[in-house]
Motif scaffolding. Structure first.
Motif, PDB file in Angstrom:
ATOM      1  N   VAL A 163      -1.215   7.277   3.693  1.00 12.02           N
ATOM      2  CA  VAL A 163      -2.045   6.354   3.056  1.00 12.02           C
ATOM      3  C   VAL A 163      -2.082   4.805   3.837  1.00 12.02           C
ATOM      4  O   VAL A 163      -3.347   4.275   3.647  1.00 12.02           O
ATOM      5  CB  VAL A 163      -1.033   5.880   1.725  1.00 12.02           C
ATOM      6  CG1 VAL A 163      -1.747   4.774   0.832  1.00 12.02           C
ATOM      7  CG2 VAL A 163      -1.046   7.194   0.769  1.00 12.02           C
ATOM      8  N   ALA A 164      -1.334   4.641   4.544  1.00 11.19           N
ATOM      9  CA  ALA A 164      -1.382   3.544   5.354  1.00 11.19           C
ATOM     10  C   ALA A 164      -2.284   3.779   6.367  1.00 11.19           C
ATOM     11  O   ALA A 164      -3.092   2.725   6.718  1.00 11.19           O
ATOM     12  CB  ALA A 164      -0.047   3.128   5.925  1.00 11.19           C
ATOM     13  N   ALA A 165      -2.848   4.844   6.837  1.00 14.15           N
ATOM     14  CA  ALA A 165      -3.689   5.287   7.906  1.00 14.15           C
ATOM     15  C   ALA A 165      -5.020   5.434   7.216  1.00 14.15           C
ATOM     16  O   ALA A 165      -5.991   5.698   8.060  1.00 14.15           O
ATOM     17  CB  ALA A 165      -3.173   6.293   8.792  1.00 14.15           C
ATOM     18  N   SER A 166      -5.194   5.409   5.895  1.00 12.46           N
ATOM     19  CA  SER A 166      -6.439   5.926   5.432  1.00 12.46           C
ATOM     20  C   SER A 166      -7.554   4.724   5.498  1.00 12.46           C
ATOM     21  O   SER A 166      -7.373   3.500   5.790  1.00 12.46           O
ATOM     22  CB  SER A 166      -6.303   5.975   4.018  1.00 12.46           C
ATOM     23  OG  SER A 166      -5.622   4.942   3.230  1.00 12.46           O
ATOM     24  N   ASP A 167      -8.672   5.173   5.235  1.00 15.95           N
ATOM     25  CA  ASP A 167      -9.978   3.975   5.564  1.00 15.95           C
ATOM     26  C   ASP A 167      -9.928   3.049   4.509  1.00 15.95           C
ATOM     27  O   ASP A 167     -10.045   1.746   4.711  1.00 15.95           O
ATOM     28  CB  ASP A 167     -11.130   4.962   5.529  1.00 15.95           C
ATOM     29  CG  ASP A 167     -11.228   5.754   6.615  1.00 15.95           C
ATOM     30  OD1 ASP A 167     -10.806   5.476   7.831  1.00 15.95           O
ATOM     31  OD2 ASP A 167     -12.284   6.740   6.477  1.00 15.95           O
ATOM     32  N   TYR A 168      -9.603   3.374   3.375  1.00 17.27           N
ATOM     33  CA  TYR A 168      -9.743   2.287   2.341  1.00 17.27           C
ATOM     34  C   TYR A 168      -8.628   1.238   2.455  1.00 17.27           C
ATOM     35  O   TYR A 168      -8.741   0.257   2.081  1.00 17.27           O
ATOM     36  CB  TYR A 168      -9.629   2.836   0.734  1.00 17.27           C
ATOM     37  CG  TYR A 168      -8.436   3.797   0.511  1.00 17.27           C
ATOM     38  CD1 TYR A 168      -7.073   3.345  -0.093  1.00 17.27           C
ATOM     39  CD2 TYR A 168      -8.489   5.174   0.687  1.00 17.27           C
ATOM     40  CE1 TYR A 168      -6.059   4.040  -0.220  1.00 17.27           C
ATOM     41  CE2 TYR A 168      -7.259   6.135   0.261  1.00 17.27           C
ATOM     42  CZ  TYR A 168      -6.223   5.552  -0.162  1.00 17.27           C
ATOM     43  OH  TYR A 168      -5.141   6.139  -0.126  1.00 17.27           O
ATOM     44  N   VAL A 169      -7.253   1.682   2.982  1.00 17.88           N
ATOM     45  CA  VAL A 169      -6.373   0.780   3.187  1.00 17.88           C
ATOM     46  C   VAL A 169      -6.917  -0.279   4.427  1.00 17.88           C
ATOM     47  O   VAL A 169      -6.824  -1.375   4.420  1.00 17.88           O
ATOM     48  CB  VAL A 169      -4.990   1.213   3.744  1.00 17.88           C
ATOM     49  CG1 VAL A 169      -4.100   0.222   4.254  1.00 17.88           C
ATOM     50  CG2 VAL A 169      -4.505   2.158   2.468  1.00 17.88           C
ATOM     51  N   ALA A 170      -7.683   0.263   5.401  1.00 18.08           N
ATOM     52  CA  ALA A 170      -7.982  -0.525   6.508  1.00 18.08           C
ATOM     53  C   ALA A 170      -9.188  -1.438   6.028  1.00 18.08           C
ATOM     54  O   ALA A 170      -9.364  -2.633   6.512  1.00 18.08           O
ATOM     55  CB  ALA A 170      -8.732   0.613   7.431  1.00 18.08           C
ATOM     56  N   VAL A 171      -9.871  -0.914   4.989  1.00 20.99           N
ATOM     57  CA  VAL A 171     -10.870  -1.759   4.107  1.00 20.99           C
ATOM     58  C   VAL A 171     -10.166  -3.167   3.660  1.00 20.99           C
ATOM     59  O   VAL A 171     -10.405  -4.382   3.608  1.00 20.99           O
ATOM     60  CB  VAL A 171     -11.858  -1.012   3.297  1.00 20.99           C
ATOM     61  CG1 VAL A 171     -12.782  -2.035   2.645  1.00 20.99           C
ATOM     62  CG2 VAL A 171     -12.736  -0.150   4.133  1.00 20.99           C
ATOM     63  N   SER A 172      -9.100  -2.915   2.755  1.00 21.20           N
ATOM     64  CA  SER A 172      -8.319  -3.767   2.217  1.00 21.20           C
ATOM     65  C   SER A 172      -7.689  -5.004   3.092  1.00 21.20           C
ATOM     66  O   SER A 172      -7.713  -5.740   3.087  1.00 21.20           O
ATOM     67  CB  SER A 172      -7.199  -3.234   1.247  1.00 21.20           C
ATOM     68  OG  SER A 172      -7.765  -2.183   0.679  1.00 21.20           O
ATOM     69  N   ARG A 184       1.290  -2.488  -3.488  1.00 24.16           N
ATOM     70  CA  ARG A 184       1.552  -2.440  -5.003  1.00 24.16           C
ATOM     71  C   ARG A 184       0.239  -1.486  -5.421  1.00 24.16           C
ATOM     72  O   ARG A 184       0.512  -0.794  -6.509  1.00 24.16           O
ATOM     73  CB  ARG A 184       1.363  -3.766  -5.455  1.00 24.16           C
ATOM     74  CG  ARG A 184       1.069  -3.854  -7.078  1.00 24.16           C
ATOM     75  CD  ARG A 184       1.175  -5.098  -7.462  1.00 24.16           C
ATOM     76  NE  ARG A 184       0.885  -5.262  -9.022  1.00 24.16           N
ATOM     77  CZ  ARG A 184       0.659  -6.339  -9.520  1.00 24.16           C
ATOM     78  NH1 ARG A 184       0.805  -7.356  -9.161  1.00 24.16           N
ATOM     79  NH2 ARG A 184       0.664  -6.285 -10.972  1.00 24.16           N
ATOM     80  N   HIS A 185      -1.110  -1.654  -4.670  1.00 23.45           N
ATOM     81  CA  HIS A 185      -2.174  -1.078  -5.219  1.00 23.45           C
ATOM     82  C   HIS A 185      -2.583  -0.041  -4.606  1.00 23.45           C
ATOM     83  O   HIS A 185      -3.185   1.017  -5.049  1.00 23.45           O
ATOM     84  CB  HIS A 185      -3.408  -2.224  -5.218  1.00 23.45           C
ATOM     85  CG  HIS A 185      -3.436  -3.319  -6.046  1.00 23.45           C
ATOM     86  ND1 HIS A 185      -2.618  -4.501  -5.823  1.00 23.45           N
ATOM     87  CD2 HIS A 185      -3.879  -3.440  -7.237  1.00 23.45           C
ATOM     88  CE1 HIS A 185      -2.705  -5.298  -6.706  1.00 23.45           C
ATOM     89  NE2 HIS A 185      -3.427  -4.619  -7.634  1.00 23.45           N
ATOM     90  N   HIS A 186      -2.090   0.276  -3.330  1.00 20.85           N
ATOM     91  CA  HIS A 186      -2.469   1.455  -2.640  1.00 20.85           C
ATOM     92  C   HIS A 186      -1.314   2.497  -2.742  1.00 20.85           C
ATOM     93  O   HIS A 186      -1.225   3.734  -2.904  1.00 20.85           O
ATOM     94  CB  HIS A 186      -2.701   1.166  -1.252  1.00 20.85           C
ATOM     95  CG  HIS A 186      -4.199   0.598  -1.315  1.00 20.85           C
ATOM     96  ND1 HIS A 186      -5.280   1.170  -1.934  1.00 20.85           N
ATOM     97  CD2 HIS A 186      -4.653  -0.593  -0.672  1.00 20.85           C
ATOM     98  CE1 HIS A 186      -6.220   0.330  -2.006  1.00 20.85           C
ATOM     99  NE2 HIS A 186      -6.088  -0.734  -1.140  1.00 20.85           N
ATOM    100  N   LEU A 187      -0.116   2.037  -1.886  1.00 22.83           N
ATOM    101  CA  LEU A 187       1.112   2.816  -1.740  1.00 22.83           C
ATOM    102  C   LEU A 187       1.749   3.391  -3.092  1.00 22.83           C
ATOM    103  O   LEU A 187       2.104   4.559  -3.506  1.00 22.83           O
ATOM    104  CB  LEU A 187       2.330   2.126  -0.889  1.00 22.83           C
ATOM    105  CG  LEU A 187       1.728   1.881   0.589  1.00 22.83           C
ATOM    106  CD1 LEU A 187       2.818   1.172   1.357  1.00 22.83           C
ATOM    107  CD2 LEU A 187       1.654   3.315   1.544  1.00 22.83           C
ATOM    108  N   ALA A 188       2.008   2.390  -3.828  1.00 22.69           N
ATOM    109  CA  ALA A 188       2.726   2.705  -4.923  1.00 22.69           C
ATOM    110  C   ALA A 188       2.029   3.856  -5.975  1.00 22.69           C
ATOM    111  O   ALA A 188       2.849   4.742  -6.331  1.00 22.69           O
ATOM    112  CB  ALA A 188       2.736   1.277  -5.968  1.00 22.69           C
TER     113      ALA A 188
END
Length: 278
Positions: A163-172, A184-188
């Motif tokens: 999840v941490a390496a995904s594109d949407y986390v990079a955008v966040s 809170r919003h991506h990992l959980a």
């Protein structure tokens, strides 16, 4: 999150319904046992070593105590200890899994610690921790809780890194979101199904290891009801032919462990995106 995954497939929905019914039965039995007198069945010299009957469905032991009541109280104790130990073990796994996704050095340390824990003799490590903690209920909880986290940690570590390496986390991160917001919003949402399923799968192992520690004298004190204590006391009774003293408590422990494990497996399969896909 789990509910949404379940509704996506009839297979997942059926898995959780069947597992939930089985787990509900265990919960009803636990509540019924908690309503029983905590001091256990009374001693009766006139009812010693009686076989199963209508008055005593599970028979009586060498002190004339009703084995059905002793078994119910012992299962309640085992379930309570298993819950505390599973909560502790799951909490350790969550902390390590999130730490591994936050920093490269932490990831290496968690990886080494996980492999070391998996390489050590499991029950021997539980015995050492329980003995160092002084035995008793607290020793059992620490011994079991501090040894059952590695497999769940490995799953959470891999999931969190993905999840941490995904594109949407990079955008966040590019939008200025901090680590707490991302967690809170991506990992959980992604880790919650794995955490719940891991907790439920750890629980039956915790119950069985509690019985094992109590059997060898490092678990629940002898004056408290416990399946391990009952089985340890039943060794002489078995040699005398009083099979019911061990068979019914052992069967009850096995059924509780298998039921909860089945529900945990249903949760794991429901959280698997490939489950039920034609």
């Amino acid at each position: 999150m789990i509910a949404a995954l379940t509704l996506a497939s009839p297979v997942r929905r059926d898995l959780l319904i069947r597992g939930g019914l089985a787990l509900g039965l265990v919960a009803v039995l636990l509540l019924a046992a908690l309503a029983l007198p905590p001091e256990g069945p009374p001693v009766s010299a006139l009812s010693r070593n009686l076989g199963p009957s209508l008055a005593h469905p599970f028979g009586t032991d060498s002190l004339g105590r009703d084995m059905a009541l002793r078994t119910a109280l012992a299962l309640a104790t085992s379930i309570k200890v298993g819950l505390f130990a599973a909560v502790l073990s799951t909490a350790v796994a969550v902390v390590f899994g999130l730490a591994a996704a936050s920093h490269r050095l932490a990831d290496r340390l968690v990886g080494v610690a996980t492999e070391l824990a998996l390489g050590l003799p499991h029950f021997v490590l539980i015995l050492l921790i329980a003995y160092a903690a002084g035995g008793g209920m607290a020793g059992v909880i620490l011994g079991v809780g501090l040894t059952h986290w590695p497999r769940l940690t490995r799953v959470l570590r891999l999931e969190a890194q993905t999840v941490a390496a995904s594109d949407y986390v990079a955008v966040s991160r590019g939008l200025g979101r901090g680590p707490v917001w991302i967690a809170r919003h991506h990992l959980a949402p992604h880790l919650l199904p794995q955490i719940v399923a891991g907790f439920v799968l750890i629980f039956p192992h915790a119950v069985l290891h509690e019985a094992g520690l109590s059997f060898v004298g490092l678990g629940i004190p002898p004056h408290l009801p416990s399946i391990g204590v009952i089985l340890a006391d039943s060794l002489r009774a078995l040699m005398a032919g009083h099979w019911w003293v061990a068979v019914f408590p052992g069967t009850g422990l096995m059924l509780v462990a298998l039921t909860v494990e089945r529900f945990g497996e249903a949760l794991r399969r429901a959280a698997d995106p490939t489950e039920g896909v034609a």
